[in-house]
Scaffold this motif. Structure first.
Motif, PDB file in Angstrom:
ATOM      1  N   PRO A 449     -19.568  27.865 127.659  1.00 10.07           N
ATOM      2  CA  PRO A 449     -19.065  26.840 128.585  1.00 10.07           C
ATOM      3  C   PRO A 449     -20.067  25.738 128.917  1.00 10.07           C
ATOM      4  N   LYS A 450     -21.372  26.040 128.941  1.00 11.44           N
ATOM      5  CA  LYS A 450     -22.367  25.027 129.299  1.00 11.44           C
ATOM      6  C   LYS A 450     -22.794  24.170 128.113  1.00 11.44           C
ATOM      7  N   LEU A 451     -22.407  24.592 126.908  1.00 13.09           N
ATOM      8  CA  LEU A 451     -22.833  23.873 125.705  1.00 13.09           C
ATOM      9  C   LEU A 451     -21.680  23.178 124.994  1.00 13.09           C
ATOM     10  N   ASN A 452     -20.448  23.347 125.523  1.00 12.35           N
ATOM     11  CA  ASN A 452     -19.272  22.724 124.920  1.00 12.35           C
ATOM     12  C   ASN A 452     -19.073  23.212 123.477  1.00 12.35           C
ATOM     13  N   VAL A 453     -19.235  24.528 123.300  1.00 13.88           N
ATOM     14  CA  VAL A 453     -19.147  25.121 121.965  1.00 13.88           C
ATOM     15  C   VAL A 453     -18.110  26.237 121.972  1.00 13.88           C
ATOM     16  N   PHE A 454     -17.250  26.267 120.958  1.00 14.02           N
ATOM     17  CA  PHE A 454     -16.376  27.417 120.741  1.00 14.02           C
ATOM     18  C   PHE A 454     -16.454  27.813 119.274  1.00 14.02           C
ATOM     19  N   LEU A 455     -16.419  29.125 119.022  1.00 13.79           N
ATOM     20  CA  LEU A 455     -16.533  29.664 117.669  1.00 13.79           C
ATOM     21  C   LEU A 455     -15.313  30.506 117.351  1.00 13.79           C
ATOM     22  N   LYS A 456     -14.643  30.172 116.266  1.00 12.19           N
ATOM     23  CA  LYS A 456     -13.506  30.965 115.807  1.00 12.19           C
ATOM     24  C   LYS A 456     -14.041  32.097 114.937  1.00 12.19           C
ATOM     25  N   PRO A 457     -13.641  33.352 115.190  1.00 15.71           N
ATOM     26  CA  PRO A 457     -14.122  34.462 114.372  1.00 15.71           C
ATOM     27  C   PRO A 457     -13.784  34.276 112.895  1.00 15.71           C
ATOM     28  N   VAL A 458     -14.771  34.446 112.042  1.00  8.84           N
ATOM     29  CA  VAL A 458     -14.592  34.373 110.586  1.00  8.84           C
ATOM     30  C   VAL A 458     -15.117  35.678 110.000  1.00  8.84           C
ATOM     31  N   LYS A 459     -14.272  36.408 109.326  1.00  4.71           N
ATOM     32  CA  LYS A 459     -14.596  37.738 108.817  1.00  4.71           C
ATOM     33  C   LYS A 459     -15.873  37.731 107.965  1.00  4.71           C
TER      34      LYS A 459
END
Length: 535
Positions: A449-459
């Protein structure tokens, strides 16, 4: 009729095939356990069919119910693991085991033909455990979490707007009604109202011989919900309609009470937490940027980090700089992931807690801890050391967390604000390493939340970041969270490094995230301090 020998043999078979279920344990917070309950219900179906052979004229209701359950199982067989990726099916299975079976059993309580059947049920419950009312209510709360975080309405679920419910999960009016009732009982009145209103609209379009009775029950819950929300006039209108359908109903006393009751104070505004950065990032949306986007971030191949990558270079994706967050793609293959899952089957899961010993909806999952004694875990340990560059002497056991419906871990830090006594020698958690062991169809992002980052899980991928600055001061910018999964189950594992594994393996039908935490002791030459205490 069931005899005692049949019951004992059946129970022994159930124990051997479902030994991982803990009697009287919590079910809703574990995707694995919900899938195992399907086998428990199949045992119940088999026993009930045997009972029906001696009660053909007396048990029409039993026969009809079992047929409905069989149809559900046929759908589950056709869809395979996709069937249990749908939260509605999880809710229905739990509801049947919590309420429907109990109702049918009570109807036959005084029937001598059912005595052996009751013995069987008691033995089954003691052998493998059964879901409780708390499980049903926990699943209902899971729906609310999905709604709040992903801005999903009850009608979105029912109409298939959400992909996870688009075709294979058809909401009936009773599903919506039961979800609303369970939310009402937990004082989630706004959410309950939405589901109950949806159930009312669906019931108006349903042709049923019992429609009047159903409407009476629904109107009563709707009226009581409006009362709790302070909407007195709406409640009075519904109670009046109810008495038109059933003049003898006790609603007349409720009307008299409301007529003399003062207006209820308005409810306080909802917690701003649900509209904070966490929620927006979980939806896969970036926040408005205070600074221009860093266009220097790149993807590259790294063969110099460690000799083992000379022939098979690392595929590195830079996600953020200062603090650095990197994704390493394709570091685990399908067979290695399957080996990790097989190791977890030797351990009994328990409910994840926060602050050491407290169960909370802040963290809804079950977990186990794995050591590094097996060949696959030794490989994971060496791989993590080679990629991170850290000494693995002080590394916690790998934590494997299994997330059920609406499972999540709200924003938190991996470092300890105050070190426990057993961490003094190890130091704080200097780094987190996450391995995604499967793809997640919808939701399940890891967000900062503080870095404006989201990661989608990739197998098969790994994510890593440092929780401390080079000075070993805690870095509050690493606040992160695990978002609820909308479609597909999620499991996570963690150790002194931080792993997140997300995978669908046909043998187990679940998604996984694994965490390993690496501690700061013995890292002085691996990540030396600089002259700048803030670096």
């Amino acid at each position: 009729m069931l005899d005692q020998s049949f019951s004992i043999v059946s129970i022994l078979l159930i124990c051997s095939s479902l030994c991982v279920i803990v009697a009287n344990g919590e079910f809703y917070s574990s995707a694995d356990k919900m899938m195992e309950l399907e086998h428990v219900e199949k045992e119940l179906v088999t026993a009930t069919r045997t009972l029906l052979t001696g009660q053909k004229k007396q048990l029409d209701e039993y026969r009809s119910f079992v047929a409905r359950v069989k149809r559900e199982h046929e759908v589950a067989k056709q869809l395979g693991d996709e069937y249990w990726e749908l939260p509605l099916n999880t809710f229905r299975l739990t509801r049947r085991l919590v309420e429907d079976w109990e109702k049918l059993h009570s109807q036959q309580e005084d029937n001598p033909i059912t005595k052996n059947y009751e013995i069987y049920l008691d033995a089954l419950s003691k052998a493998v455990g059964m879901p409780q009312l708390d499980d049903l209510r926990g699943i209902a709360r899971g729906f609310v979490r999905l709604q709040k975080i992903y801005n999903i309405s009850a009608s979105d679920f029912a109409e298939g707007t959400v992909n996870a419910f688009a075709s294979d999960a058809i909401f009936l009016w009773r599903d919506c009604y039961e979800i609303g009732v369970q939310l009402y009982e937990q004082a989630e009145y706004e959410a309950a109202l939405e589901w109950l209103l949806l159930a009312s609209n669906m019931l108006d379009e349903t042709e049923s011989e019992d429609e009047q009775k159903l409407q009476v029950d629904l109107l009563e819950y709707l009226a009581l919900t409006y009362v709790e929300l302070g909407q007195k006039q709406e409640a009075i209108k519904l109670l009046t309609d109810l008495l038109t359908l059933d003049p003898s109903h006790s609603a007349q006393y409720t009307l008299n009470y409301l007529d003399k009751r003062a207006e209820k104070c308005p409810q306080p505004e909802e917690d701003k937490f649900w509209t904070a950065n966490y929620t927006i990032l979980c939806r896969g949306q970036h926040l408005p940027r205070d600074e221009p986007e860093d266009k220097t971030l790149r993807c590259y191949r790294d063969s110099k980090r460690h000799p083992i990558f000379q022939l098979a270079p690392l595929n590195v994706e830079e996600v953020h700089r200062n603090p650095d967050i990197h994704v390493y793609h394709g570091v685990l293959n399908d067979l290695q992931i399957l080996d990790i899952f097989e190791v977890t089957e030797d351990f009994t899961k328990f409910r994840s807690m926060v602050h050491g010993n407290r169960v909370s909806d802040v963290r809804v999952s079950q977990q186990v801890w794995l050591n590094y004694t097996t060949p696959i875990m030794q490989h994971v340990n060496k791989l993590t050391s080679a990629i991170s560059g850290f000494d693995m002497k002080y590394t916690e056991l790998m934590q494997v967390a299994d997330y059920g419906i609406g499972g999540q871990y709200t924003p938190h830090y991996d470092y300890m604000s105050v070190l426990p006594d057993d961490y003094i020698k190890m130091g704080n958690r200097i780094a987190t390493v996450m391995y995604y062991l499967s793809d997640v169809t919808q939701g399940g992002y890891t967000v900062f939340p503080k870095l404006n980052v989201f990661l989608k899980p990739v197998k098969g991928s790994m994510v890593m970041w440092h929780n401390e600055l080079r000075s070993l001061a805690n870095d509050p910018r690493t606040l992160h969270a695990g978002c609820p999964v909308i479609e597909g189950f999620k499991r996570s594992k963690c150790c002194n490094m931080s792993f997140n594994l997300n995978t669908n393996i046909d043998a187990n039908f679940y998604t996984a995230v694994s965490n390993i935490w690496i501690h700061s002791s013995r890292q002085e030459f691996r990540r030396p301090c600089s002259l700048n205490k803030n670096e």
